[in-house]
Design a protein around this motif. Sequence first.
Motif, PDB file in Angstrom:
ATOM      1  N   SER A   5     101.683 147.455 108.081  1.00  0.00           N
ATOM      2  CA  SER A   5     101.507 147.749 109.496  1.00  0.00           C
ATOM      3  C   SER A   5     100.614 146.696 110.137  1.00  0.00           C
ATOM      4  N   GLN A   6     100.857 146.458 111.413  1.00  0.00           N
ATOM      5  CA  GLN A   6     100.084 145.467 112.156  1.00  0.00           C
ATOM      6  C   GLN A   6      99.689 146.040 113.510  1.00  0.00           C
ATOM      7  N   SER A   7      98.526 145.613 113.958  1.00  0.00           N
ATOM      8  CA  SER A   7      98.098 146.033 115.287  1.00  0.00           C
ATOM      9  C   SER A   7      97.306 144.919 115.957  1.00  0.00           C
ATOM     10  N   PRO A   8      97.365 144.829 117.291  1.00  0.00           N
ATOM     11  CA  PRO A   8      98.267 145.587 118.152  1.00  0.00           C
ATOM     12  C   PRO A   8      99.699 145.078 118.021  1.00  0.00           C
ATOM     13  N   SER A   9     100.642 145.793 118.604  1.00  0.00           N
ATOM     14  CA  SER A   9     102.025 145.306 118.561  1.00  0.00           C
ATOM     15  C   SER A   9     102.228 144.201 119.593  1.00  0.00           C
ATOM     16  N   ASN A  10     101.491 144.314 120.686  1.00  0.00           N
ATOM     17  CA  ASN A  10     101.543 143.296 121.738  1.00  0.00           C
ATOM     18  C   ASN A  10     100.131 143.002 122.206  1.00  0.00           C
ATOM     19  N   LYS A  11      99.881 141.748 122.501  1.00  0.00           N
ATOM     20  CA  LYS A  11      98.582 141.352 123.029  1.00  0.00           C
ATOM     21  C   LYS A  11      98.783 140.267 124.066  1.00  0.00           C
ATOM     22  N   VAL A  12      98.283 140.529 125.272  1.00  0.00           N
ATOM     23  CA  VAL A  12      98.302 139.525 126.320  1.00  0.00           C
ATOM     24  C   VAL A  12      96.855 139.139 126.594  1.00  0.00           C
ATOM     25  N   ARG A  22      95.286 142.459 113.366  1.00  0.00           N
ATOM     26  CA  ARG A  22      95.005 143.210 112.149  1.00  0.00           C
ATOM     27  C   ARG A  22      96.265 143.453 111.338  1.00  0.00           C
ATOM     28  N   CYS A  23      96.096 143.448 110.020  1.00  0.00           N
ATOM     29  CA  CYS A  23      97.211 143.726 109.114  1.00  0.00           C
ATOM     30  C   CYS A  23      96.750 144.687 108.026  1.00  0.00           C
ATOM     31  N   ASP A  24      97.532 145.758 107.829  1.00  0.00           N
ATOM     32  CA  ASP A  24      97.311 146.692 106.722  1.00  0.00           C
ATOM     33  C   ASP A  24      98.450 146.513 105.731  1.00  0.00           C
ATOM     34  N   PRO A  25      98.188 145.976 104.557  1.00  0.00           N
ATOM     35  CA  PRO A  25      99.277 145.720 103.594  1.00  0.00           C
ATOM     36  C   PRO A  25      99.695 146.999 102.884  1.00  0.00           C
ATOM     37  N   ILE A  26     100.734 146.894 102.118  1.00  0.00           N
ATOM     38  CA  ILE A  26     101.170 148.010 101.286  1.00  0.00           C
ATOM     39  C   ILE A  26     100.128 148.234 100.192  1.00  0.00           C
ATOM     40  N   SER A  27      99.794 149.489  99.966  1.00  0.00           N
ATOM     41  CA  SER A  27      98.781 149.820  98.967  1.00  0.00           C
ATOM     42  C   SER A  27      99.180 149.283  97.594  1.00  0.00           C
ATOM     43  N   GLY A  28      98.223 148.607  96.945  1.00  0.00           N
ATOM     44  CA  GLY A  28      98.498 148.066  95.619  1.00  0.00           C
ATOM     45  C   GLY A  28      98.978 146.633  95.626  1.00  0.00           C
ATOM     46  N   THR A 110     102.781 141.026 115.538  1.00  0.00           N
ATOM     47  CA  THR A 110     102.026 141.145 116.788  1.00  0.00           C
ATOM     48  C   THR A 110     102.508 140.035 117.710  1.00  0.00           C
ATOM     49  N   ARG A 111     103.000 140.431 118.877  1.00  0.00           N
ATOM     50  CA  ARG A 111     103.447 139.429 119.845  1.00  0.00           C
ATOM     51  C   ARG A 111     102.252 139.043 120.719  1.00  0.00           C
TER      52      ARG A 111
END
Lengths: 115, 112
Positions: A5-12, A22-28, A110-111
């Motif tokens: 998952s990544q946030s934000p999806s959009n940033k201006v 930000r990036c949350d990787p797959i656990s493990g 994130t755009r």
Amino acid sequence: GAGVSQSPSNKVTEKGKDVELRCDPISGHTALYWYRQRLGQGLEFLIYFQGNSAPDKSGLPSDRFSAERTGESVSTLTIQRTQQEDSAVYLCASSLGGTGGNTQYFGPGTRLTVL
Amino acid sequence: AQSVSQHNHHVILSEAASLELGCNYSYGGTVNLFWYVQYPGQHLQLLLKYFSGDPLVKGIKGFEAEFIKSKFSFNLRKPSVQWSDTAEYFCAYPQNTDKLIFGTGTRLQVFP
């Protein structure tokens, strides 16, 4: 989580401002990658983290770009004093690590738009 | 320099047509190659990969690719495309620390 998952999806943002992605990787997953996709261009590698090893920063385009990773979890990509050419989709991926080309699983990106 | 190249930038097909997207690599030694796909509004995802062994690799959704060492190629094929195959397709290889080096991508549009 089920996926990257990544946030934000959009940033201006305005030119000259700093942004943090930000990036949350797959656990493990011990390996984490950042890529950039600019309009009309392919994906460019930016930086790679593998466990406690020193990150491979060879793809960072300038010293305005930096990234951190806490252990084997969250990573943040920071762009200081943003420029219009930084506008792109920033993609994060994670994998089980090691060598030999383990499958990388990508987040939604994130755009970033720099005005 | 090591690289992959995709010469088809934009391909337009009708449903049921056969598909072949080109990917050429320019490095020696151990060759690992991937095809990734990005459907509209979705994440980039793996279609198939070649590490060693059988040069004909089967992937998801009926796609396959053949590694031909003498031609430095790893072309992606599908015998009969569907409208849902509309997407952007990327050939890639892992360099050094597994970072992926991507081709410029091929945009496929399939019309019903």
